[in-house]
Write a protein that holds these residues in place. Structure first.
Motif, PDB file in Angstrom:
ATOM      1  N   CYS A  12       0.851  -1.183   0.000  1.00 33.52           N
ATOM      2  CA  CYS A  12       0.000   0.000   0.000  1.00 33.52           C
ATOM      3  C   CYS A  12       0.885   1.231   0.000  1.00 33.52           C
ATOM      4  O   CYS A  12       2.079   1.159   0.296  1.00 33.52           O
ATOM      5  CB  CYS A  12      -0.918   0.002   1.220  1.00 33.52           C
ATOM      6  N   ALA A  30     -12.333   0.684   5.694  1.00 35.98           N
ATOM      7  CA  ALA A  30     -11.796   1.233   4.450  1.00 35.98           C
ATOM      8  C   ALA A  30     -12.761   2.264   3.886  1.00 35.98           C
ATOM      9  O   ALA A  30     -13.975   2.040   3.859  1.00 35.98           O
ATOM     10  CB  ALA A  30     -11.581   0.121   3.430  1.00 35.98           C
ATOM     11  N   ARG A  32     -14.481   3.818   0.928  1.00 30.69           N
ATOM     12  CA  ARG A  32     -14.886   3.201  -0.348  1.00 30.69           C
ATOM     13  C   ARG A  32     -14.826   4.227  -1.479  1.00 30.69           C
ATOM     14  O   ARG A  32     -15.754   4.971  -1.702  1.00 30.69           O
ATOM     15  CB  ARG A  32     -16.292   2.645  -0.212  1.00 30.69           C
ATOM     16  N   GLU A  34     -13.911   3.200  -4.741  1.00 31.76           N
ATOM     17  CA  GLU A  34     -13.767   2.310  -5.895  1.00 31.76           C
ATOM     18  C   GLU A  34     -15.162   1.885  -6.318  1.00 31.76           C
ATOM     19  O   GLU A  34     -16.131   2.239  -5.679  1.00 31.76           O
ATOM     20  CB  GLU A  34     -12.866   1.112  -5.569  1.00 31.76           C
ATOM     21  N   THR A  73      -8.010   2.454   6.076  1.00 29.88           N
ATOM     22  CA  THR A  73      -7.311   2.589   4.812  1.00 29.88           C
ATOM     23  C   THR A  73      -8.243   3.222   3.791  1.00 29.88           C
ATOM     24  O   THR A  73      -9.447   3.334   4.029  1.00 29.88           O
ATOM     25  CB  THR A  73      -6.787   1.217   4.323  1.00 29.88           C
ATOM     26  N   THR A  75      -9.390   2.847  -0.116  1.00 26.11           N
ATOM     27  CA  THR A  75      -9.362   2.011  -1.312  1.00 26.11           C
ATOM     28  C   THR A  75      -9.788   2.844  -2.506  1.00 26.11           C
ATOM     29  O   THR A  75     -10.885   3.402  -2.512  1.00 26.11           O
ATOM     30  CB  THR A  75     -10.305   0.805  -1.177  1.00 26.11           C
ATOM     31  N   ASP A  77      -9.479   2.821  -7.015  1.00 27.47           N
ATOM     32  CA  ASP A  77      -9.013   2.165  -8.227  1.00 27.47           C
ATOM     33  C   ASP A  77      -8.649   3.208  -9.282  1.00 27.47           C
ATOM     34  O   ASP A  77      -8.509   2.899 -10.452  1.00 27.47           O
ATOM     35  CB  ASP A  77     -10.044   1.166  -8.767  1.00 27.47           C
ATOM     36  N   GLU A  99      -4.741   1.874  -0.953  1.00 27.39           N
ATOM     37  CA  GLU A  99      -4.547   0.620  -1.671  1.00 27.39           C
ATOM     38  C   GLU A  99      -5.706   0.430  -2.634  1.00 27.39           C
ATOM     39  O   GLU A  99      -6.512   1.334  -2.782  1.00 27.39           O
ATOM     40  CB  GLU A  99      -4.381  -0.552  -0.699  1.00 27.39           C
ATOM     41  N   MET A 100      -5.779  -0.722  -3.281  1.00 26.75           N
ATOM     42  CA  MET A 100      -6.759  -0.892  -4.350  1.00 26.75           C
ATOM     43  C   MET A 100      -7.733  -2.054  -4.162  1.00 26.75           C
ATOM     44  O   MET A 100      -8.500  -2.336  -5.073  1.00 26.75           O
ATOM     45  CB  MET A 100      -6.023  -1.066  -5.683  1.00 26.75           C
ATOM     46  N   GLU A 101      -7.727  -2.745  -3.026  1.00 26.51           N
ATOM     47  CA  GLU A 101      -8.557  -3.934  -2.899  1.00 26.51           C
ATOM     48  C   GLU A 101      -9.424  -4.024  -1.653  1.00 26.51           C
ATOM     49  O   GLU A 101     -10.430  -4.720  -1.651  1.00 26.51           O
ATOM     50  CB  GLU A 101      -7.689  -5.212  -2.898  1.00 26.51           C
ATOM     51  N   CYS A 102      -9.032  -3.403  -0.572  1.00 25.42           N
ATOM     52  CA  CYS A 102      -9.610  -3.699   0.740  1.00 25.42           C
ATOM     53  C   CYS A 102     -11.127  -3.555   0.786  1.00 25.42           C
ATOM     54  O   CYS A 102     -11.830  -4.492   1.181  1.00 25.42           O
ATOM     55  CB  CYS A 102      -8.953  -2.828   1.801  1.00 25.42           C
ATOM     56  N   SER A 103     -11.663  -2.406   0.407  1.00 24.04           N
ATOM     57  CA  SER A 103     -13.117  -2.227   0.543  1.00 24.04           C
ATOM     58  C   SER A 103     -13.891  -3.163  -0.371  1.00 24.04           C
ATOM     59  O   SER A 103     -14.936  -3.684   0.014  1.00 24.04           O
ATOM     60  CB  SER A 103     -13.519  -0.770   0.289  1.00 24.04           C
TER      61      SER A 103
END
Length: 158
Positions: A12, A30, A32, A34, A73, A75, A77, A99-103
């Motif tokens: 991350c 997280a 959101r 994304e 965090t 998230t 994209d 980061e790009m995945e957590c939520s």
């Protein structure tokens, strides 16, 4: 696709270096920012990790002798939308990392009712006047054994 439990980890961008310094990040929620999570859960600004999964991760971290920090965090994209003003806004919301995945992963696993443990390690540094690539170029290769050990501990404890 039939998964019964999920353990995932990855790098991350660090938004709060003083809090994260050399620690594993345990996301408890997280922001959101994304698209995927909105297909699985009603709209909300944040999504929270399941307390039982967070506790398993913290116990596994202690068992492996690794230091950690818990927190929020961010998230996204849309990496090219990580502008200085949005980074500042997320810091003010208490986000430790981006980061790009957590939520998305939390939404899918909560929708499917399967346990999910996620942990992050800091790679690039966004908590400075200039972006610092740091470990991002190596994708955690230097410490992959400890990350894998932790992931296996978590999977066994789930």
């Amino acid at each position: 696709m039939g998964a019964k439990k999920i353990v995932m980890f990855g790098c991350c961008g660090v938004l709060n270096q003083s809090a994260v310094q050399d620690k594993i990040i345990v996301p408890v929620s997280a922001v959101r920012d994304e698209g995927t999570s909105y297909h699985y859960m009603p709209a909300s600004e944040e999504i929270h990790a399941e307390t039982s999964s967070v506790n398993i991760l913290k116990n596994s971290l202690k068992k492996c002798g690794m230091s950690y920090v818990t927190g929020k965090t961010w998230t996204t994209d849309a990496v090219y939308r990580e502008t200085q003003s949005v980074i500042e806004e997320r810091r003010e919301q208490g986000c430790l990392a981006v980061e790009m995945e957590c939520s998305a992963a939390l939404a899918v696993t909560q929708f499917r009712k399967i346990p999910c443990i996620q942990f992050l390690y800091g790679a690039d540094h966004l908590d400075a006047d200039r972006w610092e690539q740091r470990d991002l170029a190596e994708y955690g290769i230097r410490n992959f054994k400890k990350y894998m050990q932790l992931a296996f501990e978590c999977a066994l404890a789930l």
